[in-house]
Design an enzyme around this catalytic site. Structure first.
Site, mmCIF file in Angstrom:
data_model
loop_
_atom_site.group_PDB
_atom_site.id
_atom_site.type_symbol
_atom_site.label_atom_id
_atom_site.label_comp_id
_atom_site.label_asym_id
_atom_site.label_seq_id
_atom_site.Cartn_x
_atom_site.Cartn_y
_atom_site.Cartn_z
ATOM 1 N N LYS A 11 9.070 1.699 0.363
ATOM 2 C CA LYS A 11 8.077 2.550 1.009
ATOM 3 C C LYS A 11 8.873 3.726 1.772
ATOM 4 C CE LYS A 11 4.965 -1.327 1.727
ATOM 5 N NZ LYS A 11 4.057 -2.116 2.414
ATOM 6 N N HIS A 96 -1.517 1.946 -4.456
ATOM 7 C CA HIS A 96 -1.026 0.943 -3.327
ATOM 8 C C HIS A 96 -2.197 1.076 -2.209
ATOM 9 C CE1 HIS A 96 1.065 -0.617 0.090
ATOM 10 N NE2 HIS A 96 1.792 -1.463 -0.819
ATOM 11 N N GLU A 168 -2.504 -7.297 -3.862
ATOM 12 C CA GLU A 168 -2.183 -7.310 -2.311
ATOM 13 C C GLU A 168 -3.092 -7.324 -1.530
ATOM 14 O OE1 GLU A 168 2.260 -5.481 -2.688
ATOM 15 O OE2 GLU A 168 0.687 -3.972 -2.109
#
Ligand code: 13P
Length: 252
Positions: A11, A96, A168
């Protein structure tokens, strides 16, 4: 046999020296990492070339955390798939949940990015997952199915063969709240069934599906022992070399 993969999504963490040091520490532990596990590091764009050099003589692989929706040209501040590939990276994380929620990335945008990644010889790691409200309202299967339908299920079977899927659940990311192995397995099995329905049993059998969300040494083994969990996409724990290497050893 589908691959076993552990990918570290750094990240927006680490300056250049810290990132190089982290890559170096992981490389120094290479002998501890099982040779049949593909280990991928995903530093910020600006550090890709340096980390690429740092891991050059090792089996470690490199990923970007995002790519542009356009091929090239007047798109100030953007980084194209071909630029990423030119650093030596072989993978790119796409869709993401942090990109989806903070930068308004829609499935349409995710799909464009996947196509460009494939065109430029990158393996897309495509993230899907439901929010807490969607889980509590029992919409998690339909949310993930729609994310797949609108993106990777639009690809040809050949292109899909190069995709890695990462489940996720948004409520588990950075919260310390991991999905239970049963919850994760249930969704991974669902995703695999959908792959089989949309492509083939072979495609379902061969696609790596990673789990992401508060995965750490203490829970990785239990998660990775589930039949449809093929590894992890690791956030916080990927910044600690000891923890990250430990996670790579969590396959049974
Ligand atoms: P955490 O492991 O910090 O929960 O992050 C997971 C993630 O978002 C990986 O992409």
């Amino acid at each position: 046999m589908r691959p076993q993969i552990v990918a570290g999504n750094w990240k927006m963490n680490n300056d250049l020296d810290e990132g190089r040091q982290l890559a170096k520490s992981i490389k120094e532990h290479q002998d501890d990492i099982p040779s049949d596990v593909t280990v991928i590091l995903a530093p910020p764009f600006i550090h890709l070339s340096d980390i690429s050099r740092e891991i050059m003589d090792s089996p470690l692989q490199l990923a970007a955390q995002n790519c542009a929706t356009e091929e090239k040209g007047a798109f100030t501040g953007e980084v194209s798939a071909s630029m990423i590939r030119s650093t030596g990276a072989r993978y790119v994380i796409i869709g993401h949940s942090e990109r989806r929620s903070y930068y308004n990335e829609t499935d349409e945008i995710v799909h464009k990015k996947i196509q460009l990644a494939l065109k430029h010889d990158l393996y897309p790691i495509v993230c899907v997952g439901e929010s807490l409200t969607q889980r509590e309202n029992d919409q998690y299967f339909s949310v993930v199915e729609a994310q797949l339908d609108n993106t990777v299920f639009k690809l040809s079977a050949e292109d899909f063969g190069r995709v890695v899927v990462a489940y996720e659940p948004v409520w588990a990311i950075g919260t310390g709240k991991t999905a239970t192995p049963e919850q994760a397995q249930e969704m991974h099995a669902f995703i695999r069934k959908k792959i089989q329905e949309n492509f083939s049993s072979d495609a379902a059998e061969n696609t790596a599906i990673l789990y992401g969300g508060s995965c750490k040494p203490a829970n990785a083994a239990e998660l990775f022992s589930q039949p449809d969990i093929d590894g992890g996409l690791i956030g916080g724990a990927s910044l600690k070399p000891g923890d990250f290497v430990e996670i790579t050893k969590s396959f049974t």
